[in-house]
Design a protein around this motif. Structure first.
Motif, PDB file in Angstrom:
ATOM      1  N   ILE A 195      -6.076  -3.534  -3.274  1.00 24.42           N
ATOM      2  CA  ILE A 195      -5.957  -4.894  -2.735  1.00 24.42           C
ATOM      3  C   ILE A 195      -4.619  -5.102  -2.021  1.00 24.42           C
ATOM      4  N   GLY A 196      -3.538  -4.507  -2.572  1.00 24.55           N
ATOM      5  CA  GLY A 196      -2.223  -4.664  -1.931  1.00 24.55           C
ATOM      6  C   GLY A 196      -2.179  -4.044  -0.548  1.00 24.55           C
ATOM      7  N   PRO A 197      -2.506  -2.750  -0.414  1.00 25.63           N
ATOM      8  CA  PRO A 197      -2.526  -2.142   0.921  1.00 25.63           C
ATOM      9  C   PRO A 197      -3.439  -2.880   1.906  1.00 25.63           C
ATOM     10  N   ARG A 198      -4.576  -3.368   1.423  1.00 30.56           N
ATOM     11  CA  ARG A 198      -5.471  -4.134   2.317  1.00 30.56           C
ATOM     12  C   ARG A 198      -4.790  -5.407   2.810  1.00 30.56           C
ATOM     13  N   LEU A 199      -4.111  -6.100   1.899  1.00 25.79           N
ATOM     14  CA  LEU A 199      -3.406  -7.329   2.295  1.00 25.79           C
ATOM     15  C   LEU A 199      -2.315  -7.037   3.323  1.00 25.79           C
ATOM     16  N   TRP A 200      -1.750  -5.815   3.251  1.00 28.47           N
ATOM     17  CA  TRP A 200      -0.711  -5.437   4.202  1.00 28.47           C
ATOM     18  C   TRP A 200      -1.290  -4.780   5.457  1.00 28.47           C
ATOM     19  N   GLY A 201      -2.617  -4.861   5.610  1.00 31.03           N
ATOM     20  CA  GLY A 201      -3.211  -4.476   6.892  1.00 31.03           C
ATOM     21  C   GLY A 201      -3.836  -3.096   6.965  1.00 31.03           C
ATOM     22  N   GLU A 202      -3.861  -2.360   5.827  1.00 28.86           N
ATOM     23  CA  GLU A 202      -4.476  -1.029   5.867  1.00 28.86           C
ATOM     24  C   GLU A 202      -5.996  -1.160   5.893  1.00 28.86           C
ATOM     25  N   ARG A 203      -6.639  -0.590   6.926  1.00 27.21           N
ATOM     26  CA  ARG A 203      -8.092  -0.694   7.078  1.00 27.21           C
ATOM     27  C   ARG A 203      -8.783   0.666   7.053  1.00 27.21           C
ATOM     28  N   ASN A 204      -8.014   1.734   7.163  1.00 21.55           N
ATOM     29  CA  ASN A 204      -8.588   3.073   7.231  1.00 21.55           C
ATOM     30  C   ASN A 204      -9.171   3.465   5.865  1.00 21.55           C
ATOM     31  N   LYS A 205     -10.492   3.708   5.836  1.00 25.08           N
ATOM     32  CA  LYS A 205     -11.177   3.974   4.563  1.00 25.08           C
ATOM     33  C   LYS A 205     -10.648   5.232   3.886  1.00 25.08           C
ATOM     34  N   ASP A 206     -10.398   6.267   4.679  1.00 21.51           N
ATOM     35  CA  ASP A 206      -9.880   7.512   4.108  1.00 21.51           C
ATOM     36  C   ASP A 206      -8.503   7.296   3.489  1.00 21.51           C
ATOM     37  N   LYS A 207      -7.677   6.511   4.176  1.00 20.37           N
ATOM     38  CA  LYS A 207      -6.326   6.232   3.675  1.00 20.37           C
ATOM     39  C   LYS A 207      -6.394   5.417   2.380  1.00 20.37           C
ATOM     40  N   LEU A 208      -7.281   4.415   2.342  1.00 23.24           N
ATOM     41  CA  LEU A 208      -7.432   3.598   1.137  1.00 23.24           C
ATOM     42  C   LEU A 208      -7.929   4.443  -0.041  1.00 23.24           C
ATOM     43  N   GLU A 209      -8.840   5.354   0.252  1.00 23.05           N
ATOM     44  CA  GLU A 209      -9.353   6.231  -0.798  1.00 23.05           C
ATOM     45  C   GLU A 209      -8.242   7.143  -1.326  1.00 23.05           C
ATOM     46  N   GLU A 210      -7.436   7.631  -0.411  1.00 18.30           N
ATOM     47  CA  GLU A 210      -6.299   8.492  -0.777  1.00 18.30           C
ATOM     48  C   GLU A 210      -5.319   7.732  -1.679  1.00 18.30           C
ATOM     49  N   ILE A 211      -5.040   6.465  -1.319  1.00 20.94           N
ATOM     50  CA  ILE A 211      -4.132   5.633  -2.121  1.00 20.94           C
ATOM     51  C   ILE A 211      -4.718   5.396  -3.510  1.00 20.94           C
ATOM     52  N   ALA A 212      -6.013   5.064  -3.560  1.00 22.89           N
ATOM     53  CA  ALA A 212      -6.658   4.769  -4.846  1.00 22.89           C
ATOM     54  C   ALA A 212      -6.610   5.983  -5.769  1.00 22.89           C
ATOM     55  N   ILE A 213      -6.960   7.140  -5.246  1.00 22.52           N
ATOM     56  CA  ILE A 213      -6.975   8.352  -6.069  1.00 22.52           C
ATOM     57  C   ILE A 213      -5.567   8.682  -6.555  1.00 22.52           C
ATOM     58  N   SER A 214      -4.607   8.639  -5.639  1.00 23.06           N
ATOM     59  CA  SER A 214      -3.223   8.961  -5.981  1.00 23.06           C
ATOM     60  C   SER A 214      -2.691   8.030  -7.070  1.00 23.06           C
ATOM     61  N   CYS A 215      -2.931   6.721  -6.922  1.00 29.03           N
ATOM     62  CA  CYS A 215      -2.373   5.748  -7.870  1.00 29.03           C
ATOM     63  C   CYS A 215      -3.081   5.812  -9.219  1.00 29.03           C
ATOM     64  N   LEU A 216      -4.389   6.047  -9.207  1.00 26.02           N
ATOM     65  CA  LEU A 216      -5.105   6.190 -10.473  1.00 26.02           C
ATOM     66  C   LEU A 216      -4.655   7.451 -11.208  1.00 26.02           C
ATOM     67  N   LYS A 217      -4.346   8.497 -10.464  1.00 21.67           N
ATOM     68  CA  LYS A 217      -3.816   9.716 -11.091  1.00 21.67           C
ATOM     69  C   LYS A 217      -2.430   9.445 -11.677  1.00 21.67           C
ATOM     70  N   LYS A 218      -1.571   8.771 -10.905  1.00 20.93           N
ATOM     71  CA  LYS A 218      -0.226   8.446 -11.399  1.00 20.93           C
ATOM     72  C   LYS A 218      -0.297   7.567 -12.645  1.00 20.93           C
ATOM     73  N   ALA A 219      -1.304   6.702 -12.702  1.00 14.49           N
ATOM     74  CA  ALA A 219      -1.466   5.799 -13.847  1.00 14.49           C
ATOM     75  C   ALA A 219      -2.243   6.458 -14.991  1.00 14.49           C
ATOM     76  N   ALA A 220      -2.492   7.769 -14.863  1.00 17.31           N
ATOM     77  CA  ALA A 220      -3.196   8.546 -15.899  1.00 17.31           C
ATOM     78  C   ALA A 220      -4.554   7.937 -16.238  1.00 17.31           C
ATOM     79  N   LEU A 221      -5.242   7.469 -15.208  1.00 18.92           N
ATOM     80  CA  LEU A 221      -6.538   6.816 -15.410  1.00 18.92           C
ATOM     81  C   LEU A 221      -7.666   7.502 -14.647  1.00 18.92           C
TER      82      LEU A 221
END
Length: 253
Positions: A109-135
């Motif tokens: 939701i944060g990256p989207r609010l800041w204007g990120e629309r690229n689906k591949d980029k959003l998926e990359e962010i989600a995977i990376s952050c969920l991994k960092k959060a050990a989830l």
């Protein structure tokens, strides 16, 4: 010596006429975990909410003093509070995933609010952050389920993943394990230790054992005032102030 991530100078905060935080000055080094301890009602949560300007959202609240991020006072009139919160993230006491929103959408939701629309980029962010959060391993097959369907500990790690999605250099945590069981709490503590490799963490905690376990530095507050601050090993084994010693040995009050 590490560089300073955040410099707090003579920070004061009020709710109407009530003086909740009284002249706090502290430096926070990069890539450290910093605990704030003290009895209930001593201004810990108010203080931490001043560090990314959430305190000012309360009616009648006001602040004076300086909080310097990259040498700039976040309370300068030119500074945008929303932009500041992009750089100084917050994880709250009670897990608060956005209802009716999938696990994936909660994270990005944060990256989207800041204007990120690229689906591949959003998926990359989600995977990376969920991994960092050990989830990631627990949710990778149910990314489109509602975020509120997760357990309490998983919801809190989801909120941490959401905070990480804007890559804030500083992460504030206001009693992030107080609503969790010991196993979930231990996972959050392990996660904090991982996060400090890339972020600076400031945590309010009632749990002195937790502060001693995870924090590099600890500050002790009473009635809105800073009593003592130093390396956690020193605070918990050889405090300089009698009030600190009385509190950590259970003789306070």
């Amino acid at each position: 010596m590490n560089d300073i991530a955040l410099k707090v100078s003579n920070l004061q905060a009020w709710f109407g006429d009530f003086h909740a935080v009284k002249g706090i000055s502290l430096d926070y080094q990069q890539n450290t975990i910093n605990a704030i301890i003290g009895p209930s009602g001593c201004g810990k949560s108010t203080y931490i909410r001043c560090l990314n300007r959430i305190h000012e959202e309360v009616d009648g609240a006001r602040v004076s003093g300086e909080v310097l991020l990259n040498g700039q006072n976040i309370y300068d009139k030119k500074m945008d509070a929303v932009e500041i919160r992009r750089h100084i993230g917050m994880v709250f006491q009670k897990p608060n995933p956005f209802a009716s929103m999938s696990i994936f959408d909660n994270v990005v939701i944060g990256p989207r609010l800041w204007g990120e629309r690229n689906k591949d980029k959003l998926e990359e962010i989600a995977i990376s952050c969920l991994k960092k959060a050990a989830l990631w391993n627990e949710v990778k097959d149910k990314l489109h389920q509602d975020g509120t369907s997760l357990s309490g500990g998983q919801q809190q790690r989801l909120c941490i993943a959401r905070t990480l999605a804007t890559n804030p250099p500083i992460i504030l945590m206001d009693e992030p394990t107080s609503a969790l069981d010991p196993i979930a709490s231990a996972k959050i503590e392990d996660l904090m230790t991982e996060l400090k490799k890339e972020h600076s963490v400031i945590i309010v905690t009632h749990n002195m054992q937790q502060a001693a376990r995870v924090a590099d530095n600890t500050s002790f507050f009473i009635l809105g005032e800073l009593v003592e601050s130093g390396e956690s090993s020193q605070i918990f084994t050889n405090p300089k102030k009698k009030k600190t010693e009385d509190y950590i040995t259970g003789r306070f009050g």
